[in-house]
Design a protein around this motif. Structure first.
Motif, PDB file in Angstrom:
ATOM      1  N   LYS A 118       0.828  -1.208   0.000  1.00  0.00           N
ATOM      2  CA  LYS A 118       0.000   0.000   0.000  1.00  0.00           C
ATOM      3  C   LYS A 118       0.864   1.261   0.000  1.00  0.00           C
ATOM      4  O   LYS A 118       0.554   2.259  -0.646  1.00  0.00           O
ATOM      5  CB  LYS A 118      -0.849  -0.006   1.275  1.00  0.00           C
ATOM      6  N   ALA A 119       1.960   1.194   0.751  1.00  0.00           N
ATOM      7  CA  ALA A 119       2.857   2.338   0.825  1.00  0.00           C
ATOM      8  C   ALA A 119       3.635   2.513  -0.468  1.00  0.00           C
ATOM      9  O   ALA A 119       4.309   3.516  -0.671  1.00  0.00           O
ATOM     10  CB  ALA A 119       3.808   2.180   2.009  1.00  0.00           C
ATOM     11  N   GLY A 120       3.529   1.482  -1.349  1.00  0.00           N
ATOM     12  CA  GLY A 120       4.133   1.629  -2.664  1.00  0.00           C
ATOM     13  C   GLY A 120       5.442   0.894  -2.874  1.00  0.00           C
ATOM     14  O   GLY A 120       6.138   1.140  -3.860  1.00  0.00           O
ATOM     15  N   LEU A 121       5.775  -0.015  -1.983  1.00  0.00           N
ATOM     16  CA  LEU A 121       7.055  -0.716  -2.134  1.00  0.00           C
ATOM     17  C   LEU A 121       7.073  -1.548  -3.417  1.00  0.00           C
ATOM     18  O   LEU A 121       6.134  -2.291  -3.693  1.00  0.00           O
ATOM     19  CB  LEU A 121       7.304  -1.633  -0.922  1.00  0.00           C
ATOM     20  N   ARG A 122       8.138  -1.386  -4.176  1.00  0.00           N
ATOM     21  CA  ARG A 122       8.276  -2.134  -5.421  1.00  0.00           C
ATOM     22  C   ARG A 122       9.442  -3.118  -5.338  1.00  0.00           C
ATOM     23  O   ARG A 122      10.521  -2.736  -4.895  1.00  0.00           O
ATOM     24  CB  ARG A 122       8.543  -1.182  -6.604  1.00  0.00           C
ATOM     25  N   TYR A 123       9.209  -4.338  -5.780  1.00  0.00           N
ATOM     26  CA  TYR A 123      10.279  -5.332  -5.847  1.00  0.00           C
ATOM     27  C   TYR A 123      10.773  -5.412  -7.279  1.00  0.00           C
ATOM     28  O   TYR A 123       9.978  -5.473  -8.207  1.00  0.00           O
ATOM     29  CB  TYR A 123       9.783  -6.693  -5.370  1.00  0.00           C
TER      30      TYR A 123
END
Lengths: 227, 227, 227, 227, 227, 227
Positions: A220-225
């Motif tokens: 939700k906070a936008g973390l991208r892997y």
């Protein structure tokens, strides 16, 4: 600002059992349990590793380079107390050594927390009288100016009132207002209660990400892997 | 200001017995006995706890990041010396490691006091070669600029003359001018003589207030007790 | 400047054997062998003496007072990794304690290097999970802002790229770029090879002045001996 | 170590013309001309920008929080002197204010260099009495312990002998041993002589690389240019 | 870790108009507009108040006490550049004075940002050549060891790549990655656009509580008003 | 320890005339008149020279990196107040800039005293809104955690109660307990009354030694003059 030249003899101390019980929990758990307040600045370090104590504060206000009031505070110590010493200005002098420690210990003190220097650390270590200080220094002090005993003081950035509970270990020193000692102990115990289970899970390789269910929040906070 | 590029080979050392005898008293007692002068700044810390030494100073002046003169001073070491190293500017580099320590020890040095950094502290600890320094650092040094050996230097804020007596322990490092070494030893012993009796009294619960007869002085100064 | 909110999952790690082999040489020798670059600032200190490790870096960028990403980086740890944690501003909070250490250790991490604070140091010492940090603090952290994992970070003044080799001991922490790890190991071994012979000579009283043939250079530079 | 409780009345001062002449050259040029020695630590800062003075040192040794000796040194000031004040331990108290400045100025002092604090800086600025200090602080001092006047002192890391020449400006404070003052002035003037021509060349776009013929040395050292 | 002994001649600079435009916005607004990243540590201070500049970075890596590479970087300066200087270890020496400033200014440099010391600050102030540094010091430097020019460096805790945009004023120094310069300028301008209206409202007595509609959020968070 | 999430609206302020009158005396005289207590640590510095103010304290407790409560405290400001801001942990972020200053000024505040950072110092200087802080920093803050307003706080080592009188100038910041404001003003005026006469005497060359009749005391203490 400080009231000078007074010794308060009758102070209300935090509940004995609560003050005593905090040691087993440690400063980090107690600090956490109180909502992350009450920690003295991290420059306060123990003179030897492994000491872990709690007790009730008797406070003393000192002047730079003058330890006269250390003898005055000695008389006010009761079994289970921890002496908390503040200075009216920055000072690293060695206010406290093995003779005073012998006296403090005989009076029932468990430790000294001093926003200045300490000496005879080798002997103090052998005596197992723990001190948290901001310096170690051979420099002695004179006995010529009045401070106060058992007034509220600022020690390493934190207000300490006489009778407050103190918990100190290798991680630092935390002050618990006397009125909150019992509640803080309970909250700290609650925190610790399920630590064993968590530790086992983590030891088995389970990730905090899963155990604490953080993945959704992170996404939700936008973390991208990125592979 | 410093004379550069010189090595004084013949220095007068403090009286051997006096310089040797100071170790047993410790830095705090010696400092006190001398009237509270001679202490190096308290940022000077030992690399391991428990070392307690005294001896005669051979001094060396270094440049930042350059330990060439450490090899020059090695030759001037005699049995019972302590090397005192100053730097012409603030530096935390690791000027000294296990090879130099082996050499210093072989020459008879008892310790190094350096206003800079040291490395190989694990090995130095195993060798029991104590160092008091202001930093620990892996950073090596070059060998390209001349300093001096056995000139007066400023180490951690204090003037040290070659041949002065040095006493160092967990509480810090104290310099005793060579001419005063015997007298300082005597004064320190006198101080210590009656410490045993005092300690016993304090351990039995007698207060410093009474033992040192402070009550009258405190009252005169205006101390008020409030119940 | 930092890329925020990303986790790089596939990083190239330094050669395993090389990264593993550096520990035996120690930070000072490796630093020297690399031409005296790669050292983190000397305020980075181990929480207990004697630990000596090497491994491959997984990096994490944290915000002040927020350790959310410590849980994210845990998942990226592989056997033989050392976690290197940087913060976007000065902070001494205790980002890491025994629970996270249990998790890191279970995932195969050998150590943590963090440019901030750590807590539960007594338990970490018992677990033999070494941490190099700039502070010890009971102060806990929140979990609310995204940093990044496995991006290049600045830790204690030094750029660390994910996958770089790290070697840490009592003398400090050194980073070796992954492409240079094998070469650094070889150079460090070469340096160490003849240390034994040197040590023996010095122990027998031979001076560095003679062993390293420094006398001519010193004379040329103008060194004067005064009797 | 310091001799306490003495005032040396007859000191030899550096050559007047030399001591006076250094101001025009400035601390950086004088420091350079002397071979880069004699600089006090850079934490010594002027209380207002633009002051540039030189003169002869009268020294005073103070105790922490005690400015009694400032009145004693006042009597020893002669026209053209700069008072250099050292303290026996770290202290930031405001030892000196507008009243003492009025007295010092009336006695002929040109400035104060103090390894501690100063106050009344607004009035001192209006009076154009420059002070180089390590702190500004309202905190006053007592008058109860003897220090000394005109003994060698350590001020901000540097030994200053009474009578030495001092030069101070926005860049810092440099001490020139009295015996070297004339020579230092000459060397500094020589340095400055050809600065005008250099400045003109550089202003026209000529590079230091060419003006100082550095290219060959850089190439030899292995500098590589990459397009 | 750093590549030593190289000079990159062809670097890509941030968009000229964007790099130039940032000065008018100031470091705080640009920092805010970028999401609060890119700020050098706040110990970096201007040598005189009021300077406000922006430009493109040419970088230089120096060794402690050695400013040889400052002459090498001078040749790489183009109109509109700001020199960003890093050092391989902590150092406060005065690497830069009025002669180098004359040269830098002639080559088109607008400012110097240096994680070390500077001297001749009085003349630099008269020349209006601004410098942001961590120290002011008369101490000169030698010219003997190779660093590098236009490699990525760590300056005051922040990675700076050659060609990045720099904006510096009384509030500090911010680095903007070259690829983001135009976007950062736009975002900063947008931020500033409605500041005039806000300022007018606040000046008329309207509270931020109302203007930013914070009351509900505060109430939700549990804020209690007590009369 | 701090009470969080509360705003005390009705505080008792120090006597208006007394609080206002202290400015003319200045922090050093007031500090002296109060018996040398009440000074904030000397790292608190004004953002521009020459400001000299006094007033009544409204206090605010902030969290690191979070200035939400600055908007809450704005509403509690009355004509003649000085905002005193403390933080629960060490932080140098720029909590306060020109917009908040506009609001504070419109509400009647005379100054801000903050144990953290400030930004927009150029504009604040133009607005003549003085700030005493421990840092200047472009780094902005978020608005997410509750502190408190008008509780007792520790600011730069000193307890400040809401309503206390504050006096601040180039020499530092002094807090006067509200109950003592009138008396402190009187004492400070008395101190200053005879300063004019003293200054004249000293300016004419009379020594403090004679004016304060110190010679006998010095002789008694053992001062020796050596010719």
């Amino acid at each position: 600002m400080y009231e000078l030249g007074v010794v308060y003899r009758n102070i209300t101390r935090a509940d004995r059992a609560a003050a005593d019980g905090l040691a087993a929990l440690g400063s980090a758990t107690v600090h956490e349990a109180m909502g992350r307040v009450g920690l003295l600045k991290p420059y306060m370090r123990p003179i030897y590793p492994g000491a872990q104590v709690s007790g009730t504060a008797v406070t003393v206000l000192l002047h730079p380079g003058d330890n006269w009031m250390m003898h005055v505070v000695a008389e006010q110590i009761r079994e289970g107390d921890i002496v908390v010493a503040a200075v009216t200005a920055e000072c690293t002098d060695g206010y406290f050594g093995d003779l005073l420690a012998t006296s403090f210990q005989a009076r029932g003190a468990r430790a000294l927390v001093i926003d200045a220097g300490v000496r005879d650390v080798k002997t103090l270590t052998e005596m197992r009288f723990p001190v948290w200080s901001k310096a170690v220094s051979s420099k002695g002090t004179i006995k010529s100016t009045l401070g106060s005993v058992n007034i509220p003081v600022v020690c390493a950035g934190m207000i300490v009132n006489p009778g407050d509970a103190i918990v100190a270990d290798d991680d630092g020193v935390v002050v618990v207002p006397k009125a909150m000692a019992a509640k803080a102990l309970e909250a700290a115990k609650a925190r610790e209660a399920n630590e064993g289970a968590k530790r086992e899970k983590l030891a088995s390789g389970v990730l905090g990400l899963d155990m604490y269910k953080m993945r959704e929040g992170l996404e939700k906070a936008g973390l991208r892997y990125i592979d």
